[in-house]
Scaffold this motif. Structure first.
Motif, mmCIF file in Angstrom:
data_model
loop_
_atom_site.group_PDB
_atom_site.id
_atom_site.type_symbol
_atom_site.label_atom_id
_atom_site.label_comp_id
_atom_site.label_asym_id
_atom_site.label_seq_id
_atom_site.Cartn_x
_atom_site.Cartn_y
_atom_site.Cartn_z
ATOM 1 N N PRO A 1 -12.426 4.712 -4.022
ATOM 2 C CA PRO A 1 -13.001 2.818 -3.636
ATOM 3 C C PRO A 1 -10.980 2.401 -4.079
ATOM 4 O O PRO A 1 -10.166 2.218 -3.237
ATOM 5 C CB PRO A 1 -13.923 2.163 -3.639
ATOM 6 C CG PRO A 1 -15.087 3.152 -3.910
ATOM 7 C CD PRO A 1 -14.346 4.703 -4.279
ATOM 8 N N ASP A 2 -11.052 2.733 -5.274
ATOM 9 C CA ASP A 2 -9.579 2.280 -6.009
ATOM 10 C C ASP A 2 -8.801 2.988 -5.250
ATOM 11 O O ASP A 2 -7.539 2.969 -4.593
ATOM 12 C CB ASP A 2 -9.544 2.595 -7.770
ATOM 13 C CG ASP A 2 -11.198 1.907 -8.120
ATOM 14 O OD1 ASP A 2 -11.438 1.690 -7.594
ATOM 15 O OD2 ASP A 2 -10.709 2.859 -8.910
ATOM 16 N N CYS A 3 -8.496 4.033 -4.806
ATOM 17 C CA CYS A 3 -7.522 5.149 -4.311
ATOM 18 C C CYS A 3 -7.244 4.676 -3.171
ATOM 19 O O CYS A 3 -6.439 4.981 -1.984
ATOM 20 C CB CYS A 3 -7.917 6.675 -3.920
ATOM 21 S SG CYS A 3 -7.543 7.450 -5.992
ATOM 22 N N LEU A 4 -8.591 4.015 -2.050
ATOM 23 C CA LEU A 4 -8.456 3.819 -0.664
ATOM 24 C C LEU A 4 -7.798 2.270 -0.881
ATOM 25 O O LEU A 4 -7.425 2.425 -0.325
ATOM 26 C CB LEU A 4 -9.780 3.932 -0.548
ATOM 27 C CG LEU A 4 -10.463 5.258 0.053
ATOM 28 C CD1 LEU A 4 -11.919 4.964 -0.311
ATOM 29 C CD2 LEU A 4 -9.847 6.016 0.780
ATOM 30 N N GLY B 1 -4.584 1.004 1.354
ATOM 31 C CA GLY B 1 -4.400 -0.187 2.381
ATOM 32 C C GLY B 1 -5.685 -0.119 3.166
ATOM 33 O O GLY B 1 -5.891 -0.808 4.251
ATOM 34 N N MET B 2 -6.326 1.300 2.424
ATOM 35 C CA MET B 2 -7.949 0.776 3.827
ATOM 36 C C MET B 2 -8.925 1.001 3.224
ATOM 37 O O MET B 2 -10.295 0.635 3.927
ATOM 38 C CB MET B 2 -7.318 2.610 3.714
ATOM 39 C CG MET B 2 -6.566 3.073 4.190
ATOM 40 S SD MET B 2 -6.731 5.227 4.886
ATOM 41 C CE MET B 2 -6.626 6.026 3.149
ATOM 42 N N PRO C 1 0.965 -1.125 -0.170
ATOM 43 C CA PRO C 1 0.468 0.059 -0.058
ATOM 44 C C PRO C 1 1.234 1.432 0.011
ATOM 45 O O PRO C 1 1.866 1.733 0.434
ATOM 46 C CB PRO C 1 -0.813 -0.250 1.449
ATOM 47 C CG PRO C 1 -0.686 -1.305 1.974
ATOM 48 C CD PRO C 1 0.614 -2.186 1.506
ATOM 49 N N GLY C 2 0.210 2.740 -0.451
ATOM 50 C CA GLY C 2 0.536 3.628 -0.573
ATOM 51 C C GLY C 2 0.440 4.392 -1.601
ATOM 52 O O GLY C 2 -1.029 4.455 -1.756
ATOM 53 N N GLY C 3 1.236 5.665 -1.380
ATOM 54 C CA GLY C 3 0.495 7.241 -3.016
ATOM 55 C C GLY C 3 0.636 6.638 -4.264
ATOM 56 O O GLY C 3 0.926 4.898 -4.231
ATOM 57 N N PRO C 4 0.043 7.445 -4.873
ATOM 58 C CA PRO C 4 0.008 6.794 -6.276
ATOM 59 C C PRO C 4 1.029 6.090 -6.801
ATOM 60 O O PRO C 4 0.875 4.994 -7.864
ATOM 61 C CB PRO C 4 -0.381 8.298 -7.562
ATOM 62 C CG PRO C 4 -0.686 9.187 -6.012
ATOM 63 C CD PRO C 4 -0.303 8.542 -4.739
ATOM 64 N N ASP C 5 2.673 6.171 -6.720
ATOM 65 C CA ASP C 5 3.413 5.436 -6.749
ATOM 66 C C ASP C 5 4.236 4.140 -6.861
ATOM 67 O O ASP C 5 4.543 3.943 -7.696
ATOM 68 C CB ASP C 5 4.414 6.609 -6.938
ATOM 69 C CG ASP C 5 4.673 6.826 -5.362
ATOM 70 O OD1 ASP C 5 3.682 6.680 -4.593
ATOM 71 O OD2 ASP C 5 6.034 6.397 -4.615
#
Length: 344
Positions: free
Chosen positions: A54-57, A61-62, A21-25
């Motif tokens: 929800p894809d971003c979450l 990792g959330m 999990p992490g940021g967009p990178d």
């Protein structure tokens, strides 16, 4: 037995994944096996995939996928059905569909239960079709089923220029519901009014509770569609008319709040909410049937069309996520996948 429409389905496909999990990178291109097709599933050669919060979450990792769902991101796609399971009607093979998926959309091929698919006529743009299922299913269920919105009522929507917000505006106006929205700047307020909002409130410059009271002459709204939660909840309740309904679909502003319950009781308010992804296949199939009868024709006829933001190539999914998280978008962000799949 699995039936296919083409002998050219590759054994491998391009997809977007992440190892932690992490940021967009953290998103990266991967070569993966084409998913297997279950008895009630179709395999879709993906042309476009919608990008949703929800894809971003999930990437951060959330928001873990439910048991059995693909770990690949992506909750909506549009493309051609190229293979199907033994329990799927034969006539769907080779057709163009938009599908609500349990995951797996950021890839060359994606499986979905066939009953979660909506037909895309030849004169309908596949990019637009891919931008519809997640927001359409979410708004229809929460505004009209859980929220009980009906013609002649008023609704307050937070995040008026998001994919959910623009969908809520369009559907509400199509069913003669007056719409008030909140947005973060004047440009977004103008965009929301262009989509059809009766009133757009810049929440950075105005107290939306006071603005709603002024606009409705103290009568309030019948439904609030809330994606913020947190300290917005007691403020939302002040906006509600008697017998009003708040429907929460996200908690971007915090998971906890404090309420003055006597007001809830005295004004007979309803607080509800839902999450779509964990719901059963049977529930989503029934929801798809209702949408196919009542809302999908508005889009296939061209009467309504999704508000589109930017389109990114599949390989640039990280940039798409960065744009969504920056809050710069108006309407739907979409990934172009066609041409990315194939033998590797």
């Amino acid at each position: 037995m699995v039936e296919t429409n083409s002998a050219t389905i590759a054994g491998k496909m391009q997809a977007i994944g992440f190892s932690e999990p992490g940021g967009p990178d953290v998103l990266r291109a991967e070569t993966l096996a084409v998913p297997e097709v279950g008895p009630k599933d179709v395999l879709i050669a993906v042309n476009f995939a919608g990008v949703n919060r929800p894809d971003c979450l999930q990437r951060a990792g959330m928001y873990p996928p439910p048991p059995g769902a693909s770990p690949i991101l992506g909750l909506e796609v549009a493309g051609e059905v190229v293979s199907m399971g033994e329990d799927v009607p034969r006539e769907i093979l080779g057709t163009r569909v938009a599908a609500l998926t349990p995951g797996g959309g950021y890839a060359g091929y994606c499986t979905a239960p066939w009953r979660h698919c909506l037909p895309v006529p030849e004169d309908m743009n596949l990019k637009a079709a891919a931008a519809l299922p997640e927001t359409l299913f979410t708004v229809w269920h929460n505004v009209f089923e859980r929220g009980g919105a009906r013609d002649g009522e008023r609704m307050l929507v937070h995040g008026g220029t998001s994919g959910i917000g623009t969908m809520a505006i369009m559907l509400a106006r199509a069913f003669d519901i007056e719409v008030i929205v909140t947005c973060g700047d004047e440009a977004k307020c103008a965009a929301a009014r262009e989509v059809g909002a009766n009133l757009a409130i810049n929440y950075r410059e105005e107290d939306f509770v006071e603005a709603v009271a002024d606009y409705t002459v103290g009568k309030g709204v019948n439904v609030v569609l809330d994606m913020v939660s947190g300290d917005y909840v007691p403020r939302n309740l002040k906006c509600l008319a008697e017998d009003g309904r708040q429907v929460t679909i996200a908690a971007l502003g915090g998971a906890k709040t404090e309420l003055f319950m006597p007001m809830v009781m005295m004004r007979r308010l309803v607080l509800t909410g839902s999450t779509l992804r964990p719901r059963s296949d049977a529930f989503k199939a029934a929801l798809a049937d209702e949408i196919a009868e009542n809302a999908w024709p508005l889009f296939t006829s061209g009467e309504l069309a999704p508000v589109m933001d930017e389109t990114f190539p599949l390989a640039e999914a990280a940039a798409a996520h960065a744009r969504m998280e920056a809050g710069e978008h108006i309407g739907k962000i979409v990934l172009e996948v066609a041409g990315e799949q194939g033998a590797t």
